[in-house]
Every structure is written in structure tokens, then in C-alpha cells.
Design a protein around this motif. Structure first.
Motif, PDB file in Angstrom:
ATOM      1  N   ALA A 147     -18.191  24.957 -13.238  1.00  0.00           N
ATOM      2  CA  ALA A 147     -17.791  23.792 -14.024  1.00  0.00           C
ATOM      3  C   ALA A 147     -16.333  23.436 -13.782  1.00  0.00           C
ATOM      4  CB  ALA A 147     -18.028  24.059 -15.513  1.00  0.00           C
ATOM      5  N   ARG A 148     -15.472  24.446 -13.685  1.00  0.00           N
ATOM      6  CA  ARG A 148     -14.064  24.165 -13.398  1.00  0.00           C
ATOM      7  C   ARG A 148     -13.897  23.540 -12.022  1.00  0.00           C
ATOM      8  NH1 ARG A 148     -11.327  29.788 -15.676  1.00  0.00           N
ATOM      9  NH2 ARG A 148     -11.003  29.100 -17.841  1.00  0.00           N
ATOM     10  N   ALA A 149     -14.659  24.038 -11.049  1.00  0.00           N
ATOM     11  CA  ALA A 149     -14.567  23.473  -9.697  1.00  0.00           C
ATOM     12  C   ALA A 149     -15.018  22.018  -9.683  1.00  0.00           C
ATOM     13  CB  ALA A 149     -15.419  24.306  -8.732  1.00  0.00           C
ATOM     14  N   ILE A 150     -16.076  21.710 -10.429  1.00  0.00           N
ATOM     15  CA  ILE A 150     -16.596  20.341 -10.486  1.00  0.00           C
ATOM     16  C   ILE A 150     -15.571  19.409 -11.114  1.00  0.00           C
ATOM     17  CG2 ILE A 150     -18.296  18.853 -11.624  1.00  0.00           C
ATOM     18  CD1 ILE A 150     -20.274  21.253 -11.341  1.00  0.00           C
ATOM     19  N   THR A 151     -15.083  19.778 -12.283  1.00  0.00           N
ATOM     20  CA  THR A 151     -14.192  18.868 -13.014  1.00  0.00           C
ATOM     21  C   THR A 151     -12.831  18.751 -12.344  1.00  0.00           C
ATOM     22  OG1 THR A 151     -13.555  20.665 -14.530  1.00  0.00           O
ATOM     23  CG2 THR A 151     -15.374  19.249 -15.213  1.00  0.00           C
ATOM     24  N   ALA A 173      -6.479  25.720  -5.314  1.00  0.00           N
ATOM     25  CA  ALA A 173      -5.918  27.071  -5.383  1.00  0.00           C
ATOM     26  C   ALA A 173      -4.628  27.089  -6.197  1.00  0.00           C
ATOM     27  CB  ALA A 173      -5.660  27.597  -3.971  1.00  0.00           C
ATOM     28  N   THR A 174      -3.813  26.059  -6.049  1.00  0.00           N
ATOM     29  CA  THR A 174      -2.534  26.001  -6.751  1.00  0.00           C
ATOM     30  C   THR A 174      -2.726  25.785  -8.245  1.00  0.00           C
ATOM     31  OG1 THR A 174      -1.505  25.096  -4.758  1.00  0.00           O
ATOM     32  CG2 THR A 174      -0.271  24.896  -6.807  1.00  0.00           C
ATOM     33  N   VAL A 175      -3.640  24.881  -8.620  1.00  0.00           N
ATOM     34  CA  VAL A 175      -3.903  24.634 -10.042  1.00  0.00           C
ATOM     35  C   VAL A 175      -4.496  25.872 -10.702  1.00  0.00           C
ATOM     36  CG1 VAL A 175      -5.309  23.308 -11.668  1.00  0.00           C
ATOM     37  CG2 VAL A 175      -4.140  22.139  -9.789  1.00  0.00           C
ATOM     38  N   VAL A 176      -5.439  26.530 -10.035  1.00  0.00           N
ATOM     39  CA  VAL A 176      -6.051  27.738 -10.598  1.00  0.00           C
ATOM     40  C   VAL A 176      -4.994  28.817 -10.804  1.00  0.00           C
ATOM     41  CG1 VAL A 176      -7.648  29.632 -10.120  1.00  0.00           C
ATOM     42  CG2 VAL A 176      -8.355  27.274  -9.691  1.00  0.00           C
ATOM     43  N   ALA A 177      -4.116  29.019  -9.832  1.00  0.00           N
ATOM     44  CA  ALA A 177      -3.050  30.018  -9.965  1.00  0.00           C
ATOM     45  C   ALA A 177      -2.101  29.650 -11.100  1.00  0.00           C
ATOM     46  CB  ALA A 177      -2.286  30.146  -8.646  1.00  0.00           C
TER      47      ALA A 177
END
Length: 456
Positions: A147-151, A173-177
């Protein structure tokens, strides 16, 4: 509660109460209301005490309060994430100006243009083009990761028009980090926000934020140099002007874009996970929704899906039981009375959304997942307020609503799922803070029973 009493009856062990609230927000707030009535005070270490309400009348008082009396509380737990210039934290005239700049990007007519982006983003994730595995028969998938990848893919397309796979992967990758680095302790305990010889949690967060800001700054500079075509939200903001004819500065634009990236994907992702979870715990509800989707056609256009009444009811009931941002906090700039309690400038008031959304005077069987209730009547803005209310209601609410409906429908049209055994039988997972939103304390996994391709 005596209206003349302004000194909050704060529990002696404030830290223990704060920890309980962080671990099990819903149960803690219900316990406080049962014990003390409504409204009641809660103390947050480092942020002071707040007077909370969870009734329709309390919501009405708060949302109808004069604009000049309420402001976001400072210090604010999420300020390091979004920045002081963010619309979420703006006050007074500044808030009105920034909202007028951002609101056109989320007008309902423009939102409809995002429908194909949403559908394509879901399909890409299901096909294994995102961060997780392909959703093929026999696969086990983590709904929260997907869901996070989709949005995030949706908001990157909507804000920056990103279609290049390499650039999107770099942003992802940057936002997730960045979000991972802003841990719960950093959010809830301001005293931890200091450097530890360049290697502590705060140092790691600042480094992650700098990397994200560098990406955003590069896109702003490239777009200014190349001209604005009005194709995405960044173009719109670059072309927009305040009432005095001036444009937004690069520094302020960076913080607004960072806010959109964070708030524009985490909250909707959480809601999508809860919707899938709730539906697969109630086969009869899932069957009814599948029947409605089948009637519309497996490849119905996004705008047609968004108008389906039972899909809409399922999404609203999900937001009732699991509001992604469960509390609304405001700092008073002058005298105000909430629930009969007299307050003054500098005091903080709050609305506890889980209490409002489970008030037995408003909701029959409030603990049940019953989408039918939204087919039987319309609920007012002081009864159902998943995106807040009043002049500070979330400006991105139309996109969040639209995205949740299209994403959920697209998943159900493509795959048949079953909750992994541990989630199918266990109690409902706790909802805990995850940066700007709250969500399940751990990923919820599903087994893919069957899947169809787009061409089938």
C-alpha cells in the motif's frame, strides 16, 4: 467537570500514561473518558496538557470556533517532518494564503485526472513492479509495504509527474529512509532531538531529510529553468501567485512538497490496509462489495468506480473505525470554552477521533464494521470527521478519498486474497503512531488465492 477549574487533573505518572496512549491509543482514550467523563485532560511529556473531547457537541464547538482563536500547537511533534512553513503548521493569515495556493491542486475536477494514475500504480504493484513480490497465486504479500508503494507512486506522479523508473526508485528509497529515521521516540520526546557526535538517531534523521530536500530542490530548479506547463502539482505551485502577486519561495515550496509527499501517501496507505483487513474478516461484506464491482465490470473506468455506493460505504466505515490521524490538536490564542471548561491563551484543546466515531449517541453498535450504516443515513461534519474539520480540514481529503476507492476496487478486481492465519483469527491489531499517521503496529499479510491479468 467544573467549568471554573482550569488546572488539569493530570495523572501523577504522566510518562506511563503517555506510553499507554502511544501503545494503545483507542483503549487509553476510552478508559479516560469512562473514568473522568468528557472533556478530560491528557499530559504529553514535552508538550504539556491538552483538554480532549470526543462528542459531537464538542466537535461542533471546536470546528466552529473563530478562526483567530485556534492555531496549531507549538512545539509540534511533526514539525521536523514537514517543516515550519508547512500548511499543516501555518497560522492566521499565513494559513489562509498557503491554503489558497494549494487548494486548486485538489479540486474535484482535477482529482478525476488522477484516476488512471491510481489504477496504473496499483496494477504495477500487483505485477511486481514495485517494492514487493508479484501478486500471483500462492504468493504471500505484506499489505502495508504494498500500500505504501502504491500511494507513494501515485503522489510522485501527481506532484512531480515522475514516470522515469530510475528517478522514482531514487525518490522512493529516499522517502522511505526519511520516514523510517523519524522514529516514535523522536516524534514524542523532543529532548531526544540533539546530536550525538554526528551518529545518533537525530543525526540520522537530519541526514535523511537533507537527502530528500536535495532531490526536491533539484526538481524545483530544473522546473524553474525549463518552464512550467501546468501538468502536475509542482507546475501549478510554480505558476500560482499570492494575492499580492508574489510567488512562493523555493524554501517554502520545498516544505510544502515535502508535506505532500509525507501526508499524501502514508495516510491513504494506512486506510487501504485497514479496508483490506476488515473486508477479509467479514466474508459477507466482501461478497457484497465484489458483487457490486462485478456489476460495474472488471475494467470499469475510475470515475465509475468512485460513484459505486457500497464501495463508498466500505471506505467511509474504514475511516470511521480507523481514522489515519486520530487526534486534532489546537493551541488557543485567546479565551475559549470547551465542554463547559474555561480556557485561555496558550492552552491546548483536542478532538479524539476514535471517541467521536464510536459515540453511542451517534453510532449504533459502534464497534462493528458495518458499511450499511452509511447507506442508511448521512452523517454530519460534527459526527464523522476523518480528515478534521472547520477551516483547517485536510486540503488533500478529496484525493485521499478518491485514491482509496480506486485502489481498493482495482485490487479486488484483480486478485482474491485470504488473510494469513495469524491475522484471520487473532484480535484486531493495535493502531500505533507511524510518523504522520497511525496504523497497524506491524505489517498485515495476505495469501493470494488467485489473480487475473489485465487482459483477462
Amino acid at each position: 467537570m467544573d467549568g471554573a477549574e482550569r488546572i488539569p487533573p493530570v495523572p501523577r505518572v504522566a510518562v506511563a500514561h503517555a506510553l499507554w496512549a502511544g501503545i494503545d491509543f483507542d483503549r487509553y482514550f476510552r478508559w479516560r473518558r469512562e473514568r473522568e467523563g468528557d472533556p478530560f485532560f491528557v499530559r504529553f511529556p514535552g508538550f504539556g496538557a491538552a483538554l480532549f473531547t470526543g462528542t459531537g457537541s464538542g466537535a461542533m464547538e471546536l470546528f466552529r470556533a473563530p478562526v483567530e482563536v485556534l492555531a496549531p500547537p507549538l512545539p509540534n511533534p511533526i514539525e521536523p517532518l514537514v517543516g515550519s512553513a508547512s500548511l499543516i503548521l501555518a497560522r492566521g493569515v499565513r494559513h489562509r494564503q498557503e491554503r489558497s495556493l494549494l487548494a486548486p491542486a485538489f479540486h474535484r475536477d482535477r482529482i478525476r485526472h488522477y484516476g488512471m494514475i491510481i489504477r496504473d500504480s496499483v496494477r504495477a504493484e500487483l505485477d511486481g513492479c514495485g517494492r514487493g513480490v508479484a501478486w500471483r497465486s500462492g504468493a504471500r504479500v505484506d499489505a502495508r509495504v504494498a500500500a505504501r508503494a502504491i500511494t507513494l507512486r501515485v503522489i510522485l506522479r501527481a506532484v512531480f509527474g515522475l514516470e522515469d523508473d530510475r528517478r522514482r526508485a531514487e525518490y522512493t528509497a529516499t522517502v522511505v529512509a526519511f520516514l523510517t529515521a523519524f522514529s516514535g521516540p523522536l516524534m514524542l520526546v523532543p529532548a531526544l532531538r540533539h546530536s550525538v557526535f554526528g551518529h545518533g538517531p537525530w543525526d540520522r534523521f537530519l541526514a535523511a531529510r537533507a537527502r530528500l530536500d536535495a532531490l526536491v530542490d533539484a526538481d524545483i530548479a530544473a522546473r524553474r529553468a525549463g518552464g512550467s506547463a501546468g501538468a502536475d502539482i509542482l507546475d501549478m505551485l510554480l505558476a500560482a501567485r499570492y494575492e499580492d502577486g508574489t510567488a512562493i519561495t523555493d524554501a517554502d515550496l520545498r516544505e510544502q512538497l515535502r508535506t505532500l509527499l509525507v501526508a499524501g501517501h502514508e495516510t491513504t496507505a494506512t486506510s487501504l490496509v485497514w479496508a483490506l483487513y476488515r473486508l477479509h474478516r467479514q466474508p459477507e461484506t466482501l461478497h457484497r462489495l465484489r458483487a457490486e464491482l462485478a456489476g460495474a465490470g472488471a475494467d470499469a473506468e475510475p470515475e465509475e468506480l468512485a460513484r459505486l455506493p457500497y464501495l463508498d460505504a466500505v471506505c467511509q466505515e474504514t475511516l470511521r473505525l480507523h481514522p489515519p490521524v486520530p487526534i486534532v490538536l489546537r493551541r488557543l490564542t485567546g479565551p475559549f470554552t470547551l465542554g463547559g471548561v474555561a480556557l485561555g491563551a496558550g492552552d491546548t484543546v483536542g478532538l479524539a477521533m476514535p471517541l467521536l466515531h464510536s459515540d453511542p449517541e451517534i453510532w449504533a453498535d459502534p464497534g462493528e464494521f458495518a458499511p450499511e450504516r452509511f447507506l442508511e443515513r448521512r452523517y454530519g461534519p460534527f459526527e464523522f470527521a476523518p480528515y478534521g474539520g472547520g477551516h483547517r480540514r485536510c486540503v488533500g481529503a478529496p484525493l485521499a478519498d478518491y485514491e482509496l476507492r480506486i485502489a481498493l476496487a482495482t485490487i479486488l478486481n484483480r486478485v482474491e486474497l485470504a488473510l494469513a492465519p495469524r491475522y484471520a483469527r487473532a484480535r484486531i491489531p493495535l493502531s500505533v503512531p507511524h510518523n504522520i499517521a497511525t496504523g497497524p503496529h506491524a505489517g498485515i499479510t495476505f495469501d493470494v488465492r488467485s489473480a487475473r491479468t489485465v487482459s483477462e
